[in-house]
Design an enzyme around this catalytic site. Structure first.
Site, short mmCIF file in Angstrom:
data_model
loop_
_atom_site.label_atom_id
_atom_site.label_comp_id
_atom_site.label_asym_id
_atom_site.label_seq_id
_atom_site.Cartn_x
_atom_site.Cartn_y
_atom_site.Cartn_z
N LYS A 191 14.14 -4.91 -88.24
CA LYS A 191 15.38 -4.70 -87.50
C LYS A 191 15.68 -3.21 -87.39
CE LYS A 191 16.48 -8.93 -86.71
NZ LYS A 191 16.28 -9.37 -85.29
N HIS A 218 4.44 2.58 -90.63
CA HIS A 218 4.08 1.93 -89.37
C HIS A 218 2.56 1.83 -89.34
CE1 HIS A 218 4.42 0.74 -85.15
NE2 HIS A 218 3.42 1.55 -84.90
N ASP A 250 10.58 4.45 -84.65
CA ASP A 250 9.31 5.19 -84.77
C ASP A 250 9.32 6.58 -84.17
OD1 ASP A 250 7.67 2.06 -84.03
OD2 ASP A 250 8.43 2.85 -85.92
N SER A 288 3.88 -6.91 -99.17
CA SER A 288 2.77 -6.37 -99.96
C SER A 288 2.95 -4.88 -100.24
CB SER A 288 1.43 -6.63 -99.28
OG SER A 288 1.30 -5.88 -98.09
N1 LIG Z 1 16.54 3.28 -86.79
C1 LIG Z 1 15.30 2.83 -87.07
N2 LIG Z 1 15.13 1.56 -87.51
C2 LIG Z 1 13.88 1.11 -87.80
C3 LIG Z 1 12.75 1.92 -87.62
C4 LIG Z 1 12.96 3.27 -87.14
O1 LIG Z 1 12.01 4.06 -86.99
N3 LIG Z 1 14.25 3.67 -86.89
N4 LIG Z 1 11.47 1.43 -87.88
C5 LIG Z 1 11.38 -0.02 -87.88
C6 LIG Z 1 10.04 -0.55 -88.23
N5 LIG Z 1 9.26 -0.68 -87.00
C7 LIG Z 1 8.14 0.08 -86.85
O2 LIG Z 1 7.67 0.77 -87.76
C8 LIG Z 1 9.65 -1.57 -85.98
C9 LIG Z 1 10.20 -2.80 -86.33
C10 LIG Z 1 10.59 -3.69 -85.33
C11 LIG Z 1 10.43 -3.36 -83.99
C12 LIG Z 1 10.89 -4.32 -82.94
O3 LIG Z 1 10.55 -4.17 -81.77
N6 LIG Z 1 11.69 -5.32 -83.36
C13 LIG Z 1 12.15 -6.38 -82.43
C14 LIG Z 1 12.75 -7.55 -83.22
C15 LIG Z 1 11.66 -8.19 -84.10
C16 LIG Z 1 12.21 -9.37 -84.88
O4 LIG Z 1 13.44 -9.45 -85.07
O5 LIG Z 1 11.37 -10.20 -85.31
C17 LIG Z 1 13.25 -5.83 -81.52
O6 LIG Z 1 14.00 -4.94 -81.92
O7 LIG Z 1 13.33 -6.40 -80.42
C18 LIG Z 1 9.86 -2.16 -83.63
C19 LIG Z 1 9.45 -1.27 -84.61
C20 LIG Z 1 12.44 -0.63 -88.75
N7 LIG Z 1 13.73 -0.16 -88.29
N1 LIG Z 2 6.59 -1.55 -86.98
C1 LIG Z 2 6.78 -2.00 -88.33
C2 LIG Z 2 5.53 -2.70 -88.82
O1 LIG Z 2 4.80 -3.27 -88.03
N2 LIG Z 2 5.34 -2.65 -90.14
C3 LIG Z 2 4.18 -3.26 -90.70
O2 LIG Z 2 4.50 -4.56 -91.18
C4 LIG Z 2 3.57 -4.87 -92.21
C5 LIG Z 2 4.36 -5.39 -93.38
O3 LIG Z 2 3.45 -5.87 -94.34
P1 LIG Z 2 3.99 -6.20 -95.83
O4 LIG Z 2 5.24 -7.02 -95.66
O5 LIG Z 2 2.85 -6.96 -96.45
O6 LIG Z 2 4.26 -4.87 -96.50
C6 LIG Z 2 2.83 -3.58 -92.56
O7 LIG Z 2 1.53 -3.56 -91.98
C7 LIG Z 2 3.68 -2.51 -91.92
O8 LIG Z 2 2.96 -1.35 -91.53
#
Ligand SMILES: Nc1nc2c(c(=O)[nH]1)N[C@@H](CN(C=O)c1ccc(C(=O)N[C@@H](CCC(=O)O)C(=O)O)cc1)CN2
Ligand SMILES: NCC(=O)N[C@@H]1O[C@H](COP(=O)([O-])[O-])[C@@H](O)[C@H]1O
Length: 299
Positions: A175, A193, A234, A97
Site C-alpha cells: 500500500k 523493490h 519507488d 521472508s
Molecule cells: N509512499 C510510498 N509508499 C510505498 C512505496 C514508496 O516508494 N513510497 N513503496 C511501496 C512498495 N512498492 C514497490 O516497491 C509498491 C507496492 C505496491 C504497488 C502498487 O501498485 N500497489 C497497488 C495495490 C496492490 C494491492 O493492494 O494488492 C496499487 O496501489 O494500485 C507499487 C509499488 C510500498 N509503499
Molecule cells: N514493489 C514492492 C515489491 O514488489 N516488493 C517485493 O515483494 C516481495 C516480498 O517478499 P517477502 O514478503 O517474502 O519479503 C519481495 O520480493 C519484495 O522485493
C-alpha cells in the site's frame, strides 16, 4: 488500524496504552487506560506464551541518528557498543521472508537493533503470523474499508512513536505510505523493490509483476534496490542495489527466487548500516553507506 487487548504499559505515555505482550495477564497490575480512540485498536497474535519486556525509560531515550549524521556531515565513528540499539518497525503484506531475515539478524547480532512492531494491511498474512509466533506486536493498517473502526495515519504515527521507532522498513508492503507518515519519519523509511530502479518500478509494479516485466523486456540483469521512501511509489533516493543475472531461459519464478535470495542479504547489510549509523548523505543528496570493514570506503 487494529489493536485489541491493549495492555497498558507502565506509562511512558499515559495517553497511549501499551500493546506489549505479557507473560502473565498484567491487566490487574497496571493502570487501566481506556480511550475510545484506542478501543478500536486490535492486535493479532497467535502464540499463547508471551514475553513481557518492560523497557526502562533509559533504553527508550532515542535520537534519530540521521540528524546526527547530517549534523556531523559524516558518519558516526563510535564503536558499535557505544551506539544505541535502534527500534525497527517492519511493514509487510505477504509471506514476510525479508522480515524474517531482518528479525533473525537482530537476534544473531548482525543488526544492532530490534523489531519492536510489525505493521500489515493483511492481518492473516504469513508475516503477521510469524510476528505473532515471536511475540512481536502486530498493527493492522490500513484497516478494511468497510470496517467501522476508522484509524487515521496520525493514530498510526502515535502508535509508532509509542514504540520509539527509529526506522521503518517496508518489506513487501503493497500500500502507498501516506504523506503524513513519510513526513513524520524523514529519511527514516526504507523500501526494498525487486528490480534495478528506476527500471520496472512505480504503481502496478509489485511482486511477480515486476519479474514478468523484466523477463518480457529482454533485460540481461535485474536485482534488488533499497531506497528511501518518498510520497510516490519507488521514486525515493536509491541507497543500495545488487545485480543478479537474468538467464536466457529464466521463468519469472526462477528470476524471482534468485532476486529474493539477494534481497535477504542486501536488506540485512543495509539494516546493519542503518542501525550502526553508517549512512551519510553526499552533497548532491545521494545517500551512501560507509563500509564496515574499511571506513574510508563507501558503497
Ligand atoms: N509512499 C510510498 N509508499 C510505498 C512505496 C514508496 O516508494 N513510497 N513503496 C511501496 C512498495 N512498492 C514497490 O516497491 C509498491 C507496492 C505496491 C504497488 C502498487 O501498485 N500497489 C497497488 C495495490 C496492490 C494491492 O493492494 O494488492 C496499487 O496501489 O494500485 C507499487 C509499488 C510500498 N509503499
Ligand atoms: N514493489 C514492492 C515489491 O514488489 N516488493 C517485493 O515483494 C516481495 C516480498 O517478499 P517477502 O514478503 O517474502 O519479503 C519481495 O520480493 C519484495 O522485493
Amino acid at each position: 488500524m487494529e489493536i485489541q487487548n491493549a495492555i497498558p504499559r507502565r506509562s511512558f505515555h499515559s495517553a497511549i496504552p501499551s500493546i506489549r505482550i505479557p507473560k502473565t495477564n498484567l491487566f490487574s497490575k497496571l493502570p487501566q487506560i481506556h480511550s475510545p480512540k484506542w478501543a478500536s485498536l486490535k492486535i493479532h497474535y497467535s502464540s499463547s506464551s508471551y514475553s513481557h519486556t518492560l523497557i526502562s525509560k533509559r533504553n527508550l531515550q532515542c535520537r534519530n541518528s540521521v540528524d546526527k549524521v547530517e549534523y556531523n556531515k559524516g558518519v558516526s565513528d563510535k564503536p558499535k557498543a557505544k551506539i544505541r540499539r535502534k527500534n525497527l518497525a517492519v511493514f509487510v503484506s505477504g509471506g514476510g521472508s525479508n522480515f524474517r531475515s531482518i528479525y533473525e539478524a537482530t537476534l544473531n547480532g548482525s543488526v544492532h537493533g530490534g523489531v519492536v512492531v510489525l505493521v500489515t494491511n493483511k492481518h492473516d498474512c504469513g508475516g503477521a503470523e510469524y510476528a505473532g509466533d515471536k511475540s512481536i506486536p502486530v498493527i493492522v493498517f490500513p484497516g478494511k474499508k468497510d470496517s467501522k473502526e476508522v484509524f487515521s495515519t496520525e493514530d498510526l504515527v502515535t502508535a509508532l512513536r509509542s514504540y520509539k521507532v527509529d526506522f521503518i522498513l517496508l518489506a513487501g508492503y503493497l500500500k502507498l505510505i501516506p504523506v503524513e507518515l513519510v513526513r513524520a519519519y524523514p529519511k527514516s523509511i526504507l523500501n526494498i523493490h525487486p528490480s534495478l530502479l528506476p527500471a520496472f518500478g512505480g504503481k502496478g509494479y509489485y511482486g511477480m509483476k515486476v519479474h514478468e516485466a523484466v523477463i518480457a523486456s529482454g533485460a540481461r540483469y535485474s536485482g534488488p534496490t533499497i531506497h528511501y521512501v518518498d510520497e510516490q511509489y519507488d521514486t525515493g533516493r536509491i541507497l543500495a542495489q545488487r545485480v543478479v543475472p537474468v538467464l536466457a531461459k529464466d521463468t519469472a519464478q526462477e528470476l524471482a527466487s534468485r532476486v529474493l535470495h539477494e534481497e535477504h542479504k542486501l536488506y540485512v547489510d543495509v539494516a546493519a548500516a542503518l542501525c550502526e549509523e553508517r549512512i551519510t548523505w553526499r552533497e548532491d543528496g545521494v545517500p551512501l553507506i560507509q563500509s564496515k570493514e574499511n571506513p574510508n570506503e563507501y558503497w
